[in-house]
Design an enzyme around this catalytic site. Structure first.
Site, short mmCIF file in Angstrom:
data_model
loop_
_atom_site.label_atom_id
_atom_site.label_comp_id
_atom_site.label_asym_id
_atom_site.label_seq_id
_atom_site.Cartn_x
_atom_site.Cartn_y
_atom_site.Cartn_z
N GLU A 1 0.30 -0.49 -0.07
CA GLU A 1 0.04 0.05 0.15
C GLU A 1 0.63 1.52 -0.20
O GLU A 1 2.06 1.14 0.81
CB GLU A 1 -1.07 -0.05 1.27
CG GLU A 1 -1.83 0.65 1.66
CD GLU A 1 -2.77 1.62 0.54
OE1 GLU A 1 -3.33 0.32 0.04
OE2 GLU A 1 -2.85 2.55 -0.46
N ASN B 1 9.63 3.44 0.96
CA ASN B 1 9.69 3.91 2.47
C ASN B 1 10.70 4.52 2.76
O ASN B 1 11.23 6.00 3.22
CB ASN B 1 8.85 3.15 3.09
CG ASN B 1 7.28 3.83 3.27
OD1 ASN B 1 7.04 4.02 2.66
ND2 ASN B 1 6.78 3.10 4.22
N LEU C 1 12.21 16.39 -0.47
CA LEU C 1 12.89 16.82 -0.90
C LEU C 1 13.63 18.53 0.59
O LEU C 1 14.25 19.31 0.60
CB LEU C 1 14.15 17.52 -2.14
CG LEU C 1 14.49 16.42 -2.44
CD1 LEU C 1 15.28 17.28 -4.13
CD2 LEU C 1 15.37 15.80 -1.66
N ALA D 1 13.47 20.08 4.06
CA ALA D 1 14.23 20.37 5.20
C ALA D 1 12.89 20.81 6.18
O ALA D 1 12.11 21.49 5.70
CB ALA D 1 15.60 21.32 5.12
N GLY D 2 13.60 19.76 7.14
CA GLY D 2 12.30 20.84 8.86
C GLY D 2 13.15 19.69 9.63
O GLY D 2 14.58 19.55 9.83
N CYS E 1 4.98 5.24 10.25
CA CYS E 1 5.44 4.50 8.56
C CYS E 1 7.25 4.14 8.97
O CYS E 1 7.59 3.35 8.67
CB CYS E 1 5.14 4.29 7.70
SG CYS E 1 2.84 3.88 7.56
N LYS F 1 9.45 3.24 11.60
CA LYS F 1 8.84 1.87 11.74
C LYS F 1 9.78 1.01 10.59
O LYS F 1 10.51 -0.52 10.81
CB LYS F 1 7.99 1.37 12.21
CG LYS F 1 6.90 1.09 10.89
CD LYS F 1 5.38 0.02 11.24
CE LYS F 1 4.27 0.23 10.85
NZ LYS F 1 4.99 -0.54 8.82
N LYS G 1 2.10 15.32 10.28
CA LYS G 1 2.22 16.51 9.38
C LYS G 1 1.21 17.04 9.49
O LYS G 1 0.14 16.21 9.73
CB LYS G 1 2.58 15.05 8.44
CG LYS G 1 1.64 14.53 8.09
CD LYS G 1 2.09 13.46 6.58
CE LYS G 1 0.58 12.62 6.06
NZ LYS G 1 0.76 12.18 5.06
N ARG H 1 1.90 9.79 16.06
CA ARG H 1 2.96 8.52 16.49
C ARG H 1 4.88 9.36 16.36
O ARG H 1 4.45 9.62 14.58
CB ARG H 1 2.95 7.61 15.77
CG ARG H 1 1.09 6.78 16.32
CD ARG H 1 1.86 5.48 15.54
NE ARG H 1 0.60 5.92 13.96
CZ ARG H 1 0.47 4.79 13.15
NH1 ARG H 1 0.86 3.98 12.94
NH2 ARG H 1 -0.10 5.43 12.18
C1 UGA Z 1 4.54 7.58 4.30
C2 UGA Z 1 4.61 7.19 2.42
O1 UGA Z 1 4.86 8.78 1.52
C3 UGA Z 1 4.09 6.42 1.85
O2 UGA Z 1 3.56 6.54 0.61
C4 UGA Z 1 3.35 5.09 2.91
O3 UGA Z 1 1.90 4.35 1.56
C5 UGA Z 1 3.48 5.25 3.72
O4 UGA Z 1 4.15 5.72 4.48
C6 UGA Z 1 2.97 4.14 4.19
O5 UGA Z 1 3.96 3.47 4.67
O6 UGA Z 1 1.95 3.72 5.08
P1 UGA Z 1 3.00 9.09 5.51
O7 UGA Z 1 3.50 8.20 6.18
O8 UGA Z 1 1.75 9.31 5.60
O9 UGA Z 1 3.25 8.15 4.02
O10 UGA Z 1 3.47 10.37 5.51
P2 UGA Z 1 4.41 11.35 4.39
O11 UGA Z 1 4.02 11.92 3.71
O12 UGA Z 1 5.31 10.72 3.54
O13 UGA Z 1 5.50 12.18 5.75
C7 UGA Z 1 6.14 11.10 6.67
C8 UGA Z 1 7.21 12.33 6.67
O14 UGA Z 1 7.60 12.60 6.45
C9 UGA Z 1 6.39 13.67 7.38
O15 UGA Z 1 6.49 14.15 8.86
C10 UGA Z 1 6.51 14.77 6.83
O16 UGA Z 1 6.74 16.15 8.09
C11 UGA Z 1 8.74 14.64 6.47
N1 UGA Z 1 8.71 14.93 5.24
C12 UGA Z 1 7.78 14.82 4.06
C13 UGA Z 1 9.39 15.77 5.61
O17 UGA Z 1 10.36 16.81 6.48
N2 UGA Z 1 10.29 16.59 4.39
C14 UGA Z 1 9.69 16.22 3.15
O18 UGA Z 1 9.78 16.55 2.03
C15 UGA Z 1 8.74 15.17 2.63
#
Ligand code: UGA
Length: 461
Positions: A149, A237, A279, A281-282, A289, A292, A351, A358
């Site tokens: 997924e 991931n 890409l 930064a923060g 997800c 883990k 986010k 989590r």
């Molecule tokens: C992530 C993956 O993006 C999905 O494709 C995957 O299906 C999902 O895990 C899963 O394994 O079920 P998700 O955990 O919902 O999705 O969130 P993301 O949108 O990927 O963001 C993850 C984290 O990265 C957040 O804390 C976000 O703030 C951070 N992030 C994301 C950044 O710091 N910089 C970025 O450029 C992008």
């Protein structure tokens, strides 16, 4: 096609509700009766934009059937989809106990020729182990199809309707075809749905490249063996987490040199081989997800005798982002002799677009600052309830942003919710005691804020 979905989390409930709206009879199975009661009332028990509409319709048509009974659901189903949690154990490896128990219960109740679809994220080899496990418990024929997924929280409905690739792994082409046809019905449903209505969060969430897929569903299907399909998800991931940690490492250098990481990454991302997304930064990545899956793959590799150092470093950089932000706070306080400092953090969700906290980097930062005896204030539009047990009791929780800001010395952007990225600083500027800002998501307008007399510090800008 009658279907049972085991586990009603982000993946299970979204998939179940959409399949029900696409005309299938779907048993949404969960062991948690309270969650089932909420679903039965026509709503989701977690915040996910757009989902309630489909849950409500599914319940009203009678196609979506919440249940805690394997006996009532599995014998009446042609397909059983497993979407239970696979949390991390203490050592970072994957806890498969929910998966094992789902397979055991299915084995106990299944009729001939059930297709079991594995959607939970698992270490490679789990599918083959589960096939053996089911065979020991049942003499009925069945097929296993791995179907990783890729939906993201906050855009789960949009992602499921607007799926970019559909990976199916397994030995039986007949079973794969049946699963493909089940999920194609969601694609057909998407054609009748106004995706713009659902893209509210994907468009504000920069990491999501706003795109509508117009390829035929068949062209998006990628078929492979079971093991490869299991590898796809953890690889994707881990790679995405690595991209973010890479950007955060570049941000550290930008901080030392005066360069602006946002500008650097914008230009770097123009190269199609690199791409712009993930890409930013923060404060770093969190959620149910990435943390883990990165640690699960690292541990798995280690058990097999491979030291996947790149992943170890990916985790290390992420942990450093919280320390790095907290150091900025300490420096501001000590360099400016601020007494009884008051620090506000906007956002607790990992986010925007979700109430999920989590592994939230904001919460880790808030707790770290509270340990240093600063007065810490926090707020979030959706996840205050979810955060309560996770926050240091000394931290004050505020419902209203204006109350949080009143008398604050340092304000930090922890989660880039639009309500915070679009904050009206002109309106609130006089409420601050000291005007220091730490933009933990690089979203505020540095130039404008400086003009208003704020001292702005971003992450690598
Ligand atoms: C992530 C993956 O993006 C999905 O494709 C995957 O299906 C999902 O895990 C899963 O394994 O079920 P998700 O955990 O919902 O999705 O969130 P993301 O949108 O990927 O963001 C993850 C984290 O990265 C957040 O804390 C976000 O703030 C951070 N992030 C994301 C950044 O710091 N910089 C970025 O450029 C992008």
């Amino acid at each position: 096609m009658n279907t049972t979905i085991v586990g009603t989390g982000y993946v299970g409930l979204t998939t179940g509700a959409l399949l029900a709206c696409a005309g299938h009879k779907v048993y949404c199975l969960d062991i948690d009766k309270e969650k089932l009661d909420v679903i039965r009332s026509g709503r989701s028990y977690f915040y996910e934009p757009g989902l309630d509409t489909f849950v409500k319709e599914g319940i009203e048509t009678g196609n979506l059937i919440p249940t805690d009974s394997y006996q009532d659901s599995i014998p009446n189903s042609e397909i059983a989809i497993i979407s239970v949690g696979t949390p991390s154990k203490e050592d970072g490896s994957t806890d498969l106990s929910y998966i094992e128990s789902a397979f055991d219960s299915i084995a106990q109740h299944m009729n001939e020729n059930l297709i079991i679809v594995q959607k939970s994220t698992v270490p490679v080899g789990t599918g083959e182990n589960m096939i053996q496990r089911v065979k020991e418990k049942s003499n009925k024929n069945f097929e296993l199809v791995s179907c990783p997924e890729f939906l993201s929280e906050g855009t789960a409905v949009f992602d499921t309707l607007n799926i970019d690739r559909f990976v199916v792994g397994g030995k039986s082409d007949v079973a794969k075809k049946k699963v493909i046809s089940l999920f194609k019905s969601i694609d057909d449903l998407a054609k009748e749905t106004d995706l713009d209505q659902l893209s509210e969060f994907s468009s504000i969430y920069r990491n999501k490249v706003e795109k509508y897929i117009d390829k035929d569903f068949a062209e998006r299907v990628i078929s492979m063996d079971l093991e490869s399909a299991e590898m796809v998800k953890v690889t994707a991931n881990s790679f995405l987490a690595m991209k973010i940690s890479f950007a955060n490492s570049i941000a550290r250098i930008c901080d030392l040199t005066g360069a602006d990481v946002t500008k650097v990454m914008e230009a770097v991302g123009e190269d199609e081989r690199i791409g712009k997304s993930f890409l930013y930064a923060g404060l770093g990545w969190g959620g149910g997800c990435f943390p883990k899956d990165v640690s699960g793959l690292y541990q798995f590799a280690e058990q097999k005798g491979f030291d996947f150092g790149l992943l170890k470093q990916t985790q290390k950089v992420n942990a450093q982002q919280v320390r790095f932000a907290s150091k900025k706070v300490e420096d501001i306080i000590s360099q400016n002799n601020i007494e009884d400092p008051v620090v506000g953090i906007l956002g607790l969700a990992f986010k925007p677009g979700t109430s999920d906290v989590r592994e939230s980097q904001s919460i880790k930062l808030a707790n770290k600052l509270a340990k240093q005896d600063y007065q810490v204030r926090v707020s979030d539009p959706q996840s205050i309830e979810e955060s309560r047990g996770k926050l240091d009791p000394k931290i004050s929780i505020y419902d209203k942003v204006e109350d949080l800001i009143y008398g604050v010395d340092i304000l930090i952007l922890g989660t880039d919710w639009p309500v915070y990225t679009n904050l009206d600083f002109e309106k609130y500027q006089d409420k601050f005691r000291n005007k220091y800002l730490i933009d933990g998501r690089n979203r505020w307008d540095k130039t404008k804020l400086k003009k208003l007399g704020f001292v702005y510090k971003g992450v690598g800008k």
